[in-house]
Design a protein around this motif. Structure first.
Motif, short mmCIF file in Angstrom:
data_model
loop_
_atom_site.label_atom_id
_atom_site.label_comp_id
_atom_site.label_asym_id
_atom_site.label_seq_id
_atom_site.Cartn_x
_atom_site.Cartn_y
_atom_site.Cartn_z
N ASP A 186 3.13 53.92 -14.28
CA ASP A 186 2.63 52.78 -13.51
C ASP A 186 1.37 52.21 -14.14
N ARG A 187 0.53 53.06 -14.70
CA ARG A 187 -0.71 52.60 -15.35
C ARG A 187 -0.38 51.71 -16.54
N VAL A 188 0.59 52.13 -17.37
CA VAL A 188 0.94 51.36 -18.55
C VAL A 188 1.60 50.03 -18.17
N LEU A 189 2.40 50.05 -17.08
CA LEU A 189 3.10 48.83 -16.65
C LEU A 189 2.19 47.88 -15.90
N GLY A 190 0.98 48.28 -15.59
CA GLY A 190 0.05 47.40 -14.89
C GLY A 190 -0.01 47.62 -13.40
N GLY A 191 0.52 48.75 -12.90
CA GLY A 191 0.45 49.03 -11.48
C GLY A 191 1.79 49.32 -10.84
N GLY A 192 2.87 49.31 -11.60
CA GLY A 192 4.19 49.59 -11.06
C GLY A 192 5.23 48.62 -11.57
N LEU A 193 6.45 48.78 -11.07
CA LEU A 193 7.57 47.93 -11.47
C LEU A 193 7.56 46.63 -10.68
N VAL A 194 7.67 45.51 -11.36
CA VAL A 194 7.67 44.19 -10.72
C VAL A 194 9.11 43.74 -10.53
N PRO A 195 9.54 43.42 -9.29
CA PRO A 195 10.91 42.93 -9.07
C PRO A 195 11.20 41.68 -9.90
N GLY A 196 12.38 41.65 -10.50
CA GLY A 196 12.76 40.52 -11.33
C GLY A 196 12.26 40.57 -12.75
N SER A 197 11.75 41.72 -13.19
CA SER A 197 11.22 41.84 -14.54
C SER A 197 12.18 42.60 -15.43
N ALA A 198 12.11 42.32 -16.73
CA ALA A 198 12.91 43.01 -17.75
C ALA A 198 11.95 43.80 -18.63
N ILE A 199 12.15 45.11 -18.69
CA ILE A 199 11.24 46.01 -19.40
C ILE A 199 12.01 46.72 -20.49
N LEU A 200 11.45 46.74 -21.69
CA LEU A 200 12.07 47.40 -22.83
C LEU A 200 11.25 48.63 -23.20
N ILE A 201 11.90 49.79 -23.23
CA ILE A 201 11.24 51.05 -23.58
C ILE A 201 11.84 51.54 -24.89
N GLY A 202 11.03 51.60 -25.93
CA GLY A 202 11.48 52.06 -27.24
C GLY A 202 10.87 53.39 -27.60
N GLY A 203 11.40 53.99 -28.67
CA GLY A 203 10.89 55.27 -29.12
C GLY A 203 11.83 55.91 -30.11
N ASN A 204 11.32 56.90 -30.85
CA ASN A 204 12.13 57.62 -31.82
C ASN A 204 13.19 58.46 -31.12
N PRO A 205 14.26 58.84 -31.82
CA PRO A 205 15.25 59.73 -31.21
C PRO A 205 14.62 61.05 -30.80
N GLY A 206 14.87 61.47 -29.56
CA GLY A 206 14.30 62.71 -29.06
C GLY A 206 12.93 62.58 -28.46
N ALA A 207 12.41 61.35 -28.38
CA ALA A 207 11.07 61.17 -27.81
C ALA A 207 11.06 61.43 -26.31
N GLY A 208 12.19 61.22 -25.64
CA GLY A 208 12.27 61.46 -24.20
C GLY A 208 12.47 60.21 -23.38
N LYS A 209 12.99 59.14 -23.98
CA LYS A 209 13.19 57.88 -23.25
C LYS A 209 14.19 58.06 -22.11
N SER A 210 15.36 58.58 -22.44
CA SER A 210 16.39 58.76 -21.42
C SER A 210 15.98 59.80 -20.39
N THR A 211 15.28 60.82 -20.81
CA THR A 211 14.82 61.85 -19.87
C THR A 211 13.83 61.28 -18.88
N LEU A 212 12.88 60.51 -19.37
CA LEU A 212 11.88 59.91 -18.48
C LEU A 212 12.53 58.95 -17.49
N LEU A 213 13.43 58.10 -17.98
CA LEU A 213 14.07 57.13 -17.09
C LEU A 213 14.99 57.81 -16.09
N LEU A 214 15.65 58.90 -16.49
CA LEU A 214 16.50 59.63 -15.55
C LEU A 214 15.66 60.25 -14.44
N GLN A 215 14.50 60.78 -14.78
CA GLN A 215 13.60 61.32 -13.76
C GLN A 215 13.12 60.23 -12.81
#
Length: 455
Positions: free
Chosen positions: A83-112
């Motif tokens: 939430d800190r990085v996003l500016g305070g939380g998820l904004v309805p109607g927004s499109a957010i792109l999360i990138g990273g190297n393979p194995g960085a934990g993108k899918s794990t974080l989003l699944l949590q």
């Protein structure tokens, strides 16, 4: 049958050209232009009423004071660092792109995140790279609740939007954007045209339906997001999850954010039960030994809205080469060359025949100019083979004339250093505190010569 048309698009800046050429005339990059197949005219006319950026049908011209200012409540993701990085939380109607190297934990974080949100609102997790069984096995391994998160295995964007209209989720994950495809575009998934059209259609759907869409993106070998540069232009927020291969810590940094600052930093730790937040990032970057070593100093940098203590190491050694090496890890290479010239001109130290190696411990990427003074003192310490006190902390920007310039939030930096047991600080004169922290000696300097004399 409508005749398909082609265009030539630069993969770096998204500029279009009528024919292929070796260099892009907009961004001046070479060999970045590729041919894409455009959608048929029938499809374009079908979507003509959604030609606006936000997909709005009402194109009435209004003045700024006529626009209704309604406060949009943000959605708590369940992770304060995110939430800190996003500016305070998820904004309805927004499109957010999360990138990273393979194995960085993108899918794990989003699944949590999605498993936590599923208990409070409707959610939809769309996976195109993994099967539903693989995602379920990961959730079971992490000990996440699996009874409320809605799952979909699909790569067709039109079908995903059709299902989302029926499900009406508040938050939706697309994993990943590189495997999604649009039926009207004939090129293969992952190509410039497919990624651009898929991202544009998903972003338009997010604006129309008020859905938060989190898209997972791949990165190239140099660490930048794969795909056309226009992909970063059309979305609202772009964050990058990064971490060294031999470290369990991950840093989440925003590169673009329409709803908050772009210099915020979130820190996570990869554990057996998934990604865990690091509430005190300074502690993990200060794992120093008991023995004093030369060329090592602790600096206080400012990341977003909080100070961060990081150890900086420098090694200066005689070079056998005609052109001595200048190697930086975590710092800008040109900044090192600039500071070496300042040290020679105003510090009286010649390092033209020395190899210089600089490293920021912990894999942190430092872009704050307050690291200038700490870097110079670390270079002097290694060059003289004289260790700096372990209880010393340094920050300050160095000008070309050798002056020590002030940096923002000097008092907060000193307070953070005092919390971690530092009892001595070298700071710019303009940042000297009216009341130093208890038990801390603050040395305020105006020139580089004064800082070298204080060692």
């Amino acid at each position: 049958m409508a005749k398909s048309k082609t265009a030539f698009v630069c993969g770096e800046c998204g500029a279009e050209f009528p024919r292929w050429q070796g260099q892009c005339s907009e961004c001046k990059e070479w060999n970045t232009i590729s041919e894409i197949r455009l959608a048929p005219a029938s499809s374009s006319s079908r979507n003509a009423r959604f030609s606006g950026y936000a997909g709005a049908i009402d194109n009435k011209v209004q003045t700024l004071n006529e626009i209704a200012m309604t406060e949009i409540p943000r959605i708590d993701s369940g992770f304060r660092e995110l939430d800190r990085v996003l500016g305070g939380g998820l904004v309805p109607g927004s499109a957010i792109l999360i990138g990273g190297n393979p194995g960085a934990g993108k899918s794990t974080l989003l699944l949590q995140v999605m498993c936590g949100l599923a208990g409070r609102m409707k959610t939809l997790y769309v996976t195109g790279e993994e099967s539903l069984q693989q995602v379920a096995m990961r959730a079971q391994r992490l000990g996440l609740p699996r009874d409320q998160l809605r799952m979909l295995s699909e790569t067709n964007v039109e079908q995903i939007c059709h299902v989302a209209r029926e499900e009406r989720p508040a938050v939706m994950v697309i994993d990943s954007i590189q495997v999604m495809h649009v039926a009207d575009v004939q090129s293969a998934p992952g190509s410039v045209s497919q990624v651009r059209e898929a991202a544009a259609q998903l972003t338009r759907f997010a604006k129309q339906q008020g859905v938060v869409i989190l898209m997972v993106g791949h990165v190239t070998k140099d660490g930048t997001l794969a795909g056309p540069k226009v992909l970063e232009h059309c979305i609202d927020c772009s964050v990058l999850l990064d971490g060294a291969a031999d470290s369990r810590f991950r840093t989440l940094r925003s590169h673009k954010n329409r709803f908050g600052a772009v210099n915020e930093l979130g820190v996570f730790a990869m554990t057996e039960t998934g990604m865990k937040e690091v509430s005190n990032p300074s502690a993990i970057f200060l794992s120093r030994g008991e023995e004093q070593i030369t060329g090592s100093v602790v600096m206080v940098i400012w990341e977003g809205t909080r100070p961060l203590l990081v150890e900086l190491q420098a090694l200066v050694d005689y070079s056998q080469l005609a052109n001595p090496r200048r190697v930086t890890v975590g710092l800008e290479h040109n900044r090192l060359a600039l500071l070496l010239a300042v040290l020679h001109r105003h510090g009286g130290m010649q390092m033209a025949d020395q190899d210089v190696f600089v490293n920021v411990v912990g894999g942190v990427r430092v872009e704050d100019t307050s690291a200038d003074l700490a870097l110079l003192l670390a270079l002097v310490s290694s060059f003289r083979d004289k260790p700096l006190p372990k209880e010393l902390v340094v920050f300050g920007e160095v000008g070309l004339s050798g002056e020590i310039r002030p940096v923002p939030s000097g008092q907060e930096r000193l307070t953070e250093a005092a919390k971690h047991g530092f009892t001595r600080a070298i700071v710019p004169w303009a940042n000297r505190p009216k009341q130093p922290p208890e038990g801390m000696e603050v040395i305020a300097v105006k020139k580089l010569e004064e800082a070298l004399e204080a060692l």
